[in-house]
Structure formats: structure tokens, C-alpha cells
Scaffold this motif. Structure first.
Motif, PDB file in Angstrom:
ATOM      1  N   ASP A  39       0.814  -1.212   0.000  1.00 36.77           N
ATOM      2  CA  ASP A  39       0.000   0.000   0.000  1.00 36.77           C
ATOM      3  C   ASP A  39       0.849   1.265   0.000  1.00 36.77           C
ATOM      4  O   ASP A  39       0.408   2.316  -0.460  1.00 36.77           O
ATOM      5  CB  ASP A  39      -0.941   0.000   1.207  1.00 36.77           C
ATOM      6  N   ASP A  84      -3.959   4.463   2.734  1.00 34.37           N
ATOM      7  CA  ASP A  84      -2.841   3.594   2.339  1.00 34.37           C
ATOM      8  C   ASP A  84      -1.722   3.600   3.383  1.00 34.37           C
ATOM      9  O   ASP A  84      -1.025   2.596   3.552  1.00 34.37           O
ATOM     10  CB  ASP A  84      -2.287   4.009   0.967  1.00 34.37           C
ATOM     11  N   ASP A 235      -5.800  -1.895   2.719  1.00 34.61           N
ATOM     12  CA  ASP A 235      -7.078  -1.170   2.797  1.00 34.61           C
ATOM     13  C   ASP A 235      -7.955  -1.591   1.617  1.00 34.61           C
ATOM     14  O   ASP A 235      -7.470  -2.050   0.584  1.00 34.61           O
ATOM     15  CB  ASP A 235      -6.881   0.351   2.855  1.00 34.61           C
TER      16      ASP A 235
HETATM   17 MG    MG Z   1      -4.207   0.347  -0.631  1.00 34.58          MG
END
Ligand code: MG
Ligand code: ADP
Length: 344
Positions: A39, A84, A235
Motif C-alpha cells: 500500500d 494507504d 485497505d
Molecule cells: Mg491500498
């Protein structure tokens, strides 16, 4: 280049394309701890890791200004990047915001956008430290970069899930997707009959999920207080199924999630049924909820078992058992990832 050498991007898909880009590069600095593939990028700055994540929002692809108020857009552009950083179990501290805009936009419009950016900076305690402003032949493009930090022993990658870990998800899923369906429908109604006012009262919750997503920074702080380090985390930007695939692939494990444990709001379910959609489609494949999907060791379960906003949706298994949705009747069915694919 001749057409014979031409590979269509939609053949590769977004993730295939990113893999192709990543292949070309090898690291040149020891401080580059983890580059492309999670992320956020992870930079070793000595006592802790610095995290860097960037995301673009393009008019006509990610948002439609006929129903997306600019101040909400400003908030969302920041929130999705902070999300993120949260997904690495980190805390965001700075952002940069870059805009490309056409002469369709007035100072008042840009002011409204930055009201939203400021509200998000206040909500997540991040500082706007730079950016770039340029002209665009048409439409609005927004690029936000978030910078954060995490203690070295608290970082959560997509890759750490272990067999027997518990799969957890925050909040409820599918709402942002159903909110988008409602907004798109009301737009069509309006285009066909401009005297019609949009009927949104009944859909307030899901429309809010689409227009005003929150980064779950609150959960990162809570996990810190509870002394829990998730074994893996991501996420939910593309949809639960797609994010489960990322965790399974990066961690080299199988995962079973249980249909009857998937969290959704009544408003999401009712609207899905109204649209003649299986609510599971919205929950598994609808994107943009920006909730956190993570795994914890069984040893940590006691500490969170009564948490009102963490849902325990399944278990990590050996890789050979694959990624499955266990239906309410107890049958495991392989879970396909249908993330957003802007190239198809
Ligand atoms: Mg992400
Ligand atoms: P997320 O959905 O969490 O924002 P993405 O799927 O957009 O993540 O990106 C996955 C990874 O690929 C990230 O590490 C991101 O920085 C990297 N990435 C995406 N596009 C590019 C690109 N054009 N060049 C280099 N890295 C990229």
C-alpha cells in the motif's frame, strides 16, 4: 513500433502492468526497504520507517462533478492516501496535493476543493507541505502523495499472514459501491428530466460512504494502544475479494471467508435488492469503502473479540486450500477477484 509488437494494456490489467514496470527496476539505495507492491513504499530512515503512498483521481474515471461536491472530493483525495498509510499500520503526517485543471474551474471551485483538503488535514492531523499546479486541456486531475511513519516492529505488510490467523475487517462493506449506483441513476433521471430533483434521502448512508469515505486511522491508533500488530494488512479500495487475493498471494497462504460473517449496512442490502443485485456482489466486489482488512494471530483475539467495529470473517489456511467464500450452507466456493479495472 509495428502493430505486431503491440500488447494491449487491458490484456495485462492494472496489476499485470504494475508488475511489468516493477520488473525493470532494482534498488540502488539501502534506504529503499520495500519498493513497489504494497500500500505504501517503505523507506528506512534509521529509527523508524518512512511510508510514502500516492494516488490519482481523474475526472470521468474516479469522480463525476455533476454529483460529487468539490469539498467532498478534496476530503476524499486526502482520505484515500491516508488510508494507504493506515494500511501499513502507519500514521500519516504530511501530504502533497497536485492539480491539473482546465479553465472551466473558478477560484471559488478550487477554494471549495481546498476546504475539503483542509478538513481532512485537520481530521487526520496531516500537514499540506507542497504539490504542483498546472493546466489541463479538459477536466480535473488530482494527485496526492501521503508521507507517514511507523515503528519498525509495528509495520504491517500484505505479506505476513500465517496459517490459523484470524481474518478481520473494519466497518461495513459494499456501501460506497451502492451509493455510486444511486448517484449514477439519479444523474440519468436528471439528464432525462432536468425538473426532477434527486431522491437521495433514503440512501443517505450509502451516498455518504461514496462521497465522504474516512481513512481508518482510528483503528491504527487503537491497535497501537492494544499492543496488537496485525500480521498483514491492506485497505479496501478495490473490493474485499481483490484485497483478499493480494493478501493470499503476498503471504503465500489460502484464506476462507464466511458469507454469514461479512459485514454490511441495512441500507446497502436494501439498495442492492432494489437494484436487483446480489448484496454479496456489492460486499465482495464493490470498491472504495476504505475499510481495513487485516489478519491477527489467535493470541491477540481476546483483546479485540468484543470490539464493536472489527468483524472476524474467516481464517488463514495453507495455500493449497485456495481462497474461498464459505457459503451460509457451509460450501466453500473459490472467490474470484473482480477489482476495479479501469483498463477494460
Ligand atoms: Mg491500498
Ligand atoms: P493501492 O490500491 O493500495 O493504492 P495500487 O494497486 O495502486 O495500490 O498499487 C500497488 C503498488 O504498485 C504500489 O506499491 C504502487 O506504488 C505501485 N505502482 C502503481 N502504479 C505504479 C507505476 N506507474 N509505477 C511504479 N509503481 C506503481
Amino acid at each position: 513500433m509495428s502493430d505486431q509488437n503491440r500488447t494491449e494494456i487491458n490484456k495485462l490489467g492494472e496489476f499485470g502492468l504494475i508488475d511489468k514496470i516493477a520488473e525493470k527496476f532494482s534498488k540502488q539505495n539501502n534506504s529503499t526497504h520495500y519498493a513497489i507492491g504494497d500500500d505504501a513504499a517503505v523507506i528506512d530512515v534509521g529509527d523508524y520507517y518512512q511510508l510514502v503512498s500516492t494516488d490519482m483521481l481523474i475526472e470521468g474515471v474516479h469522480f463525476d462533478l455533476s454529483y460529487f461536491p468539490l469539498h467532498h472530493l478534496g476530503f476524499k483525495a486526502v482520505a484515500v492516501n491516508v488510508s494507504d498509510i493506515a494500511a501499513m499500520n502507519g500514521i500519516a503526517e504530511q501530504i502533497t496535493v497536485s492539480l491539473a485543471l482546465s479553465n472551466r474551474f473558478s477560484l471559488e471551485a478550487i477554494d471549495a476543493f481546498y476546504e475539503g483538503v483542509k478538513a481532512a488535514c485537520d481530521a487526520y492531523k496531516v500537514d499540506l507541505v507542497g504539490g504542483d499546479t498546472t493546466a489541463s486541456p479538459s477536466g480535473l486531475m488530482i494527485s496526492v502523495t501521503a508521507i507517514g511513519k511507523v515503528d519498525k516492529d509495528k509495520i504491517a505488510y500484505r505479506s505476513g499472514a500465517k496459517v490459523n490467523d484470524i481474518v478481520c475487517v473494519t466497518g461495513d462493506l459494499g456501501g460506497a459501491y451502492m451509493g455510486l449506483q444511486v448517484l449514477e441513476r439519479e444523474k440519468q433521471v436528471f439528464l432525462e428530466n432536468p425538473d426532477m430533483q434527486p431522491q437521495l434521502d433514503k440512501y443517505q448512508y450509502i451516498v455518504g460512504r461514496q462521497l465522504k469515505p474516512e481513512a481508518r486511522m482510528d483503528l491504527v491508533h487503537e491497535l497501537l494502544d492494544l499492543k496488537i500488530v496485525p500480521t498483514s494488512m491492506i485497505d479496501i479500495s478495490d473490493g474485499l475479494a481483490s484485497e483478499l487475493h493480494h493478501i493470499a498471494k503476498h503471504s503465500d497462504v489460502g484464506i476462507n471467508v464466511h458469507e454469514d460473517k461479512l459485514p454490511f449496512a441495512t441500507n446497502t442490502q436494501e439498495t442492492a435488492l432494489e437494484f436487483k443485485l446480489d448484496p454479496n456482489t456489492a460486499i465482495l466486489n464493490g470498491g472504495e469503502d476504505y475499510e481495513l482488512l487485516f489478519t491477527i494471530s489467535q493470541d491477540d483475539f481476546e483483546k479485540v473479540k468484543n470490539h464493536p467495529d472489527i468483524h472476524f470473517i474467516g481464517y488463514v489456511n495453507e495455500k493449497s486450500s485456495g481462497l474461498n467464500l464459505v457459503t451460509t450452507k457451509g460450501n466453500p466456493i473459490p472467490l474470484k477477484a473482480q477489482g476495479w479495472d479501469h483498463f477494460s
